[in-house]
Design a protein around this motif. Structure first.
Motif, mmCIF file in Angstrom:
data_model
loop_
_atom_site.group_PDB
_atom_site.id
_atom_site.type_symbol
_atom_site.label_atom_id
_atom_site.label_comp_id
_atom_site.label_asym_id
_atom_site.label_seq_id
_atom_site.Cartn_x
_atom_site.Cartn_y
_atom_site.Cartn_z
ATOM 1 N N LEU A 171 0.841 -1.186 0.000
ATOM 2 C CA LEU A 171 0.000 0.000 0.000
ATOM 3 C C LEU A 171 0.879 1.240 0.000
ATOM 4 N N HIS A 172 0.270 2.376 -0.311
ATOM 5 C CA HIS A 172 0.957 3.660 -0.225
ATOM 6 C C HIS A 172 0.776 4.208 1.184
ATOM 7 N N SER A 173 1.733 5.010 1.646
ATOM 8 C CA SER A 173 1.649 5.577 2.996
ATOM 9 C C SER A 173 0.389 6.405 3.189
ATOM 10 N N ARG A 174 -0.204 6.894 2.126
ATOM 11 C CA ARG A 174 -1.470 7.629 2.201
ATOM 12 C C ARG A 174 -2.564 6.782 2.850
ATOM 13 N N ASN A 194 9.876 11.918 5.616
ATOM 14 C CA ASN A 194 9.302 12.054 6.951
ATOM 15 C C ASN A 194 8.238 10.989 7.229
ATOM 16 N N SER A 195 7.384 10.742 6.250
ATOM 17 C CA SER A 195 6.335 9.741 6.455
ATOM 18 C C SER A 195 6.933 8.350 6.593
ATOM 19 N N GLY A 196 7.862 7.992 5.705
ATOM 20 C CA GLY A 196 8.471 6.669 5.769
ATOM 21 C C GLY A 196 9.171 6.421 7.092
ATOM 22 N N SER A 197 9.897 7.422 7.578
ATOM 23 C CA SER A 197 10.606 7.273 8.849
ATOM 24 C C SER A 197 9.641 7.166 10.022
ATOM 25 N N ASP A 198 8.618 8.028 10.040
ATOM 26 C CA ASP A 198 7.611 7.978 11.112
ATOM 27 C C ASP A 198 6.946 6.607 11.166
ATOM 28 N N ILE A 199 6.530 6.122 10.000
ATOM 29 C CA ILE A 199 5.813 4.849 9.943
ATOM 30 C C ILE A 199 6.723 3.701 10.368
ATOM 31 N N ALA A 200 7.967 3.715 9.901
ATOM 32 C CA ALA A 200 8.905 2.646 10.260
ATOM 33 C C ALA A 200 9.147 2.615 11.769
ATOM 34 N N VAL A 201 9.348 3.776 12.380
ATOM 35 C CA VAL A 201 9.575 3.842 13.818
ATOM 36 C C VAL A 201 8.345 3.342 14.582
ATOM 37 N N GLU A 202 7.162 3.770 14.152
ATOM 38 C CA GLU A 202 5.939 3.342 14.837
ATOM 39 C C GLU A 202 5.734 1.837 14.702
ATOM 40 N N LEU A 203 5.975 1.299 13.508
ATOM 41 C CA LEU A 203 5.798 -0.135 13.291
ATOM 42 C C LEU A 203 6.790 -0.962 14.090
ATOM 43 N N SER A 204 7.972 -0.402 14.331
ATOM 44 C CA SER A 204 9.035 -1.175 14.987
ATOM 45 C C SER A 204 8.655 -1.609 16.396
ATOM 46 N N ILE A 212 13.899 -0.184 6.056
ATOM 47 C CA ILE A 212 13.648 0.977 5.201
ATOM 48 C C ILE A 212 14.577 0.884 4.011
ATOM 49 N N SER A 213 14.026 0.973 2.831
ATOM 50 C CA SER A 213 14.819 0.987 1.603
ATOM 51 C C SER A 213 14.895 2.417 1.078
ATOM 52 N N THR A 214 16.119 2.879 0.809
ATOM 53 C CA THR A 214 16.296 4.250 0.310
ATOM 54 C C THR A 214 17.271 4.270 -0.856
ATOM 55 N N ARG A 215 16.956 5.050 -1.865
ATOM 56 C CA ARG A 215 17.850 5.175 -3.019
ATOM 57 C C ARG A 215 19.043 6.059 -2.721
ATOM 58 N N SER A 216 18.789 7.170 -2.036
ATOM 59 C CA SER A 216 19.853 8.173 -1.924
ATOM 60 C C SER A 216 20.193 8.575 -0.497
ATOM 61 N N GLY A 217 19.479 8.050 0.512
ATOM 62 C CA GLY A 217 19.760 8.431 1.886
ATOM 63 C C GLY A 217 19.198 9.805 2.218
ATOM 64 N N SER A 218 19.397 10.221 3.462
ATOM 65 C CA SER A 218 18.899 11.527 3.880
ATOM 66 C C SER A 218 19.542 11.913 5.198
ATOM 67 N N TRP A 219 19.651 13.215 5.429
ATOM 68 C CA TRP A 219 20.036 13.701 6.743
ATOM 69 C C TRP A 219 18.841 13.563 7.672
ATOM 70 N N VAL A 220 19.091 13.099 8.881
ATOM 71 C CA VAL A 220 18.035 12.957 9.879
ATOM 72 C C VAL A 220 18.305 13.940 11.003
ATOM 73 N N MET A 221 17.339 14.793 11.271
ATOM 74 C CA MET A 221 17.461 15.818 12.302
ATOM 75 C C MET A 221 16.482 15.559 13.436
ATOM 76 N N ILE A 326 5.197 -1.000 2.352
ATOM 77 C CA ILE A 326 4.557 0.319 2.410
ATOM 78 C C ILE A 326 5.382 1.274 1.565
ATOM 79 N N PHE A 327 4.777 1.827 0.534
ATOM 80 C CA PHE A 327 5.452 2.773 -0.352
ATOM 81 C C PHE A 327 5.283 4.191 0.199
ATOM 82 N N ALA A 328 6.322 4.712 0.819
ATOM 83 C CA ALA A 328 6.319 6.106 1.268
ATOM 84 C C ALA A 328 7.056 6.917 0.212
ATOM 85 N N THR A 329 6.482 6.957 -0.975
ATOM 86 C CA THR A 329 7.148 7.479 -2.169
ATOM 87 C C THR A 329 6.573 8.807 -2.646
ATOM 88 N N GLY A 330 5.928 9.509 -1.752
ATOM 89 C CA GLY A 330 5.516 10.875 -2.058
ATOM 90 C C GLY A 330 4.278 10.970 -2.922
#
Length: 533
Positions: A171-174, A194-204, A212-221, A326-330
């Motif tokens: 499913l999509h994160s929507r 933001n959605s993918g990270s929130d959902i992954a943390v909550e599911l954990s 979490i699968s990511t193509r390019s990574g991201s800074w996490v603040m 879960i596709f958190a793909t915007g």
């Protein structure tokens, strides 16, 4: 007769647009397909067609002092980062106190927006709306599109070979609302936003394993920044913006990467972006590094292919016995009620002057509010966009020629690619953008004048948070309470956290921080002087 303006959507952008039209003597009519105001922040336990959708656990990533309407601060006791229900309550209160509800037609869907045959002369639009199965065609002098861009999910199923063979569900994160259905499951989240990270943390907390699968990574603040203050009240300042813009790129990039790695070393967590200096929007998540440390969330590269029961990643590793994806793909930008060529005018790109006006439109009677994305809050951005658009519709502000607008878009696109990378979003620097809009309507704070006439306020405006009140401080639409709101913003920030008061409340010390920033180049110059002498 007064200029009639159609406003599409009653989220924060739509409410700002109604209020700004009224300030300019225009006659607004807002069409909202739902039964309440709030847009994105109006929670529903299921995804509704044509409306943005959020999950139950959503909190804001911007703090309350940075994301309010510029003349309507949050209550003192509101937390700095709010649950969606609290933000929705604030939005509803704003609409009621500003007497905006009377201009909204609820449960009304806009199905078509077309130029009138006389558009070249009148600039008018024919809008077809539908309510309870009954359609109506109405003529308006101008249109403000405020329907947002979190409505039409991007579900890139064709980009993942073998997905059609996968036996589990995806499913999509929507469509994600609650973690309970994933209890004991092995879940893959695709996308590190933001959605993918929130959902992954909550599911954990309930799932057997989350990746979490990511193509390019991201800074996490973290939302909690230097000395425990909200990140945006420390980071988004005029002085910090000035430094970022005048420093040589290699110095600015080095400082940016160093700051992003202050909390934890992203390389050690598999999160570091492929292109480190890019200023694309970071992920705000206070728990993700901890969940990775605890082993309940793992970070993986892009998925190479799916099998019936597993995901194979580009590094050769495999996530076996996979239950759910879960596709958190915007989301994609889509305005199905409007001719796509009006907004996507060149090379299928969203081409808007300052992210608001279609430059090639013969008459400037259509504006898009709330589409621009920046490292800043959406509410004050939409408010300033709406004020500008209302003044253009009222004739008190004139746009440049189509050529000058297109040239400006090209220039900004070059800077955007340099700072934010190849992105389809209308990404921009928050303070620079807000000042540009403020300059058009005479509301950009005059910093030199403030230092001459009100040094206390000037210090807070320049070195303190670039809060929304700054754009109601002077010029048209000035709010008499803006000065006091700026000088007391830290009091409202600290109050909800000091539920056990020990000693006096501590405020940031901008000059001390300035000395810290300047100490490095001074030390470097001293070393060079000693070395060469």
């Amino acid at each position: 007769m007064r200029t009639r303006v159609a406003i599409i959507g009653a989220g924060v952008s739509g409410l700002a647009s109604i209020r700004c039209c009224l300030e300019e003597g225009l006659e607004p009519t807002c069409f909202e397909r739902g039964s309440d105001v709030g847009g994105l922040w109006k929670f529903s336990d299921h995804a509704e067609e044509g409306r943005a959708s959020i999950y139950q656990s959503v909190f804001t990533n911007s703090s309350k002092e940075m994301m309010c309407f510029p003349d309507f601060p949050y209550p003192d006791d509101y937390p700095n980062y709010m649950h969606h229900s609290q933000l929705q309550e604030y939005i509803r209160t704003f609409a009621q106190e500003k007497n905006l509800l009377r201009y909204i037609k609820f449960e009304t869907v806009v199905t078509s927006i077309k130029k009138c045959p006389s558009f070249l002369v009148t600039g008018q639009w024919e809008i077809v709306v539908e309510k309870h199965g009954n359609q109506e065609s109405i003529i308006f002098d101008a249109v403000m599109i405020c329907s947002g861009h979190h409505v039409y999910p991007n579900l890139p199923t064709n980009s993942f070979p073998g997905l059609e063979k996968f036996r589990g569900n995806y499913l999509h994160s929507r469509d994600y609302k609650d973690p309970e259905v994933f209890r004991g499951k092995r879940v893959l989240v695709i996308g590190l936003g933001n959605s993918g990270s929130d959902i992954a943390v909550e599911l954990s907390r309930l799932a057997a394993q989350v990746m979490i699968s990511t193509r390019s990574g991201s800074w996490v603040m973290s939302r909690v920044w230097d000395d425990g203050y909200p990140w945006d009240m420390v980071y988004i300042t005029r002085f910090a913006s000035f430094l970022r813009n005048i420093l040589p790129p290699f110095v600015s990039d080095w400082l940016y990467v160093k700051k992003m790695n202050t909390w934890f070393k992203h390389e050690n967590y598999g999160l570091v972006p492929l292109n480190r200096p890019l200023r694309k929007e970071p992920v705000f998540n206070d728990e993700l590094p901890s969940r990775i440390l605890c082993g309940v969330v793992s970070i993986k590269p892009n998925v190479k292919q799916f099998t019936e029961t597993a995901a194979m990643f580009e590094d050769g590793t495999v996530f076996e016995a996979l239950d759910s994806i879960i596709f958190a793909t915007g989301y994609g930008y889509a305005y199905p009620f409007l001719d796509d060529l009006i907004i996507r005018s060149r090379n299928n790109e969203v081409t808007l002057f300052k992210g608001v006006f279609p430059p090639q439109l013969e008459t400037p009677t259509l504006a898009v509010i709330g589409l621009v994305q920046s490292l800043g809050a959406a509410i004050p951005t939409a408010d300033l966009q709406a004020r500008w658009a209302a003044k253009v519709f009222a004739g008190s502000c004139i746009l440049p020629s189509a050529k000058k607008m297109l040239d400006d878009i090209d220039e900004k696109m070059g800077k955007k690619l340099k700072w934010f990378g190849q992105s389809q979003t209308l990404q921009t620097d928050y303070i620079t953008y807000m000042d540009e809009l403020g300059s058009f309507i005479g509301t950009k704070p005059n910093i030199p004048w403030l230092f001459l006439t009100d040094p206390q306020l000037a210090l807070e405006v320049y070195f303190g948070p670039c809060s929304p009140y700054q754009f109601r401080l002077m010029g048209p639409g000035k709010w008499d309470g803006a000065r006091n709101a700026i000088l007391t913003q830290w009091d409202r920030t600290v109050k909800p956290t000091r539920t056990r008061g020990i000693g006096e409340a501590q405020r940031p010390r901008p000059f001390y921080n300035l000395l810290k920033v300047l100490s490095f180049p001074v030390l470097l110059l001293a070393i060079l002087f000693i070395f060469y002498s």
